[in-house]
Design a protein around this motif. Structure first.
Motif, PDB file in Angstrom:
ATOM      1  N   TYR A  26      42.853  43.978 -17.263  1.00 15.22           N
ATOM      2  CA  TYR A  26      43.528  42.376 -16.853  1.00 15.22           C
ATOM      3  C   TYR A  26      43.860  42.283 -16.309  1.00 15.22           C
ATOM      4  O   TYR A  26      44.497  42.179 -14.883  1.00 15.22           O
ATOM      5  CB  TYR A  26      44.587  43.141 -18.088  1.00 15.22           C
ATOM      6  N   VAL A  27      44.326  40.426 -16.182  1.00 19.28           N
ATOM      7  CA  VAL A  27      44.649  39.917 -15.051  1.00 19.28           C
ATOM      8  C   VAL A  27      45.451  38.751 -15.965  1.00 19.28           C
ATOM      9  O   VAL A  27      44.877  38.063 -17.084  1.00 19.28           O
ATOM     10  CB  VAL A  27      43.851  39.249 -14.807  1.00 19.28           C
ATOM     11  N   TRP A  28      46.383  37.827 -15.668  1.00 25.30           N
ATOM     12  CA  TRP A  28      47.524  37.482 -16.083  1.00 25.30           C
ATOM     13  C   TRP A  28      47.324  35.266 -15.431  1.00 25.30           C
ATOM     14  O   TRP A  28      48.075  35.928 -14.541  1.00 25.30           O
ATOM     15  CB  TRP A  28      48.262  37.220 -17.082  1.00 25.30           C
ATOM     16  N   VAL A  29      46.990  34.821 -15.278  1.00 26.13           N
ATOM     17  CA  VAL A  29      47.951  33.376 -14.624  1.00 26.13           C
ATOM     18  C   VAL A  29      48.402  33.063 -15.330  1.00 26.13           C
ATOM     19  O   VAL A  29      48.533  32.606 -16.477  1.00 26.13           O
ATOM     20  CB  VAL A  29      46.484  32.450 -13.982  1.00 26.13           C
ATOM     21  N   MET A  30      49.854  32.801 -14.728  1.00 19.90           N
ATOM     22  CA  MET A  30      50.697  32.426 -15.525  1.00 19.90           C
ATOM     23  C   MET A  30      51.400  30.772 -14.846  1.00 19.90           C
ATOM     24  O   MET A  30      51.723  30.922 -13.062  1.00 19.90           O
ATOM     25  CB  MET A  30      52.307  33.475 -16.082  1.00 19.90           C
TER      26      MET A  30
END
Length: 175
Positions: free
Chosen positions: A134-138
């Motif tokens: 998983y990876v999240w760009v915010m």
């Protein structure tokens, strides 16, 4: 929580294996500055985040419990879809950097959470997990260009983090 959701979560965990782990994170994170609203822009998401619109995470430091209260919410399926809320609790694992957390959506699940990239002005961040599933760009604003997201992803790819199979989250413009 229903038995079906619990089993789905366990199956998700079982699928979290990867041949390469990434233990890196930013050197220093100002915890208080990091608190607040973050708009989820792109990533490889968990099964609970599929088909999300207007996804946001709001971090609040809970001084009494010495933890971070996480308010994650999004509209399911469209901008006007039903709002889903997934409250979570985060525990800072590394107080020297403040960039390694353990996040609990519900007991007994506990996920590694690493702040692997952070803009100097705290305008954007990238969150990852060691197994890279998983990876999240915010970002702090609802709108972020795909070009900017691409630059950010190129930066974490250069660090050795996987950036394949990225999905994007649409946000309504803020007034």
């Amino acid at each position: 929580m229903s038995l079906r959701a619990f089993i789905a979560a366990l199956l998700t965990l079982a699928g979290c294996s990867s041949t390469k782990t990434y233990e890196g994170h930013v050197d220093q994170l100002d915890r208080d500055r990091f608190m607040g609203k973050w708009y989820v822009q792109a990533g490889r998401f968990t099964m609970f985040e599929q088909d999300a619109f207007n996804a946001v995470e709001i971090y609040s430091w809970n001084e009494k419990k010495q933890q971070i209260d996480v308010d994650f919410r999004f509209n399911e399926g469209s901008f006007t879809g039903p709002e889903k809320k997934i409250p979570q609790t985060a525990f800072i694992e590394d107080h020297k950097s403040n960039a390694r957390w353990q996040v609990r959506p519900f007991w007994p699940l506990l996920f590694d959470y690493r702040v692997i990239a952070l803009d100097a002005n705290y305008d954007w961040t990238v969150i990852g997990v060691p197994n890279q599933k998983y990876v999240w760009v915010m970002s702090r604003s609802a709108q972020m260009s795909r070009e900017k997201i691409g630059e950010i992803l190129s930066g974490i790819k250069a660090l050795g983090y996987r950036v394949d199979e990225i999905e994007y989250v649409e946000h309504l413009p803020t007034p």
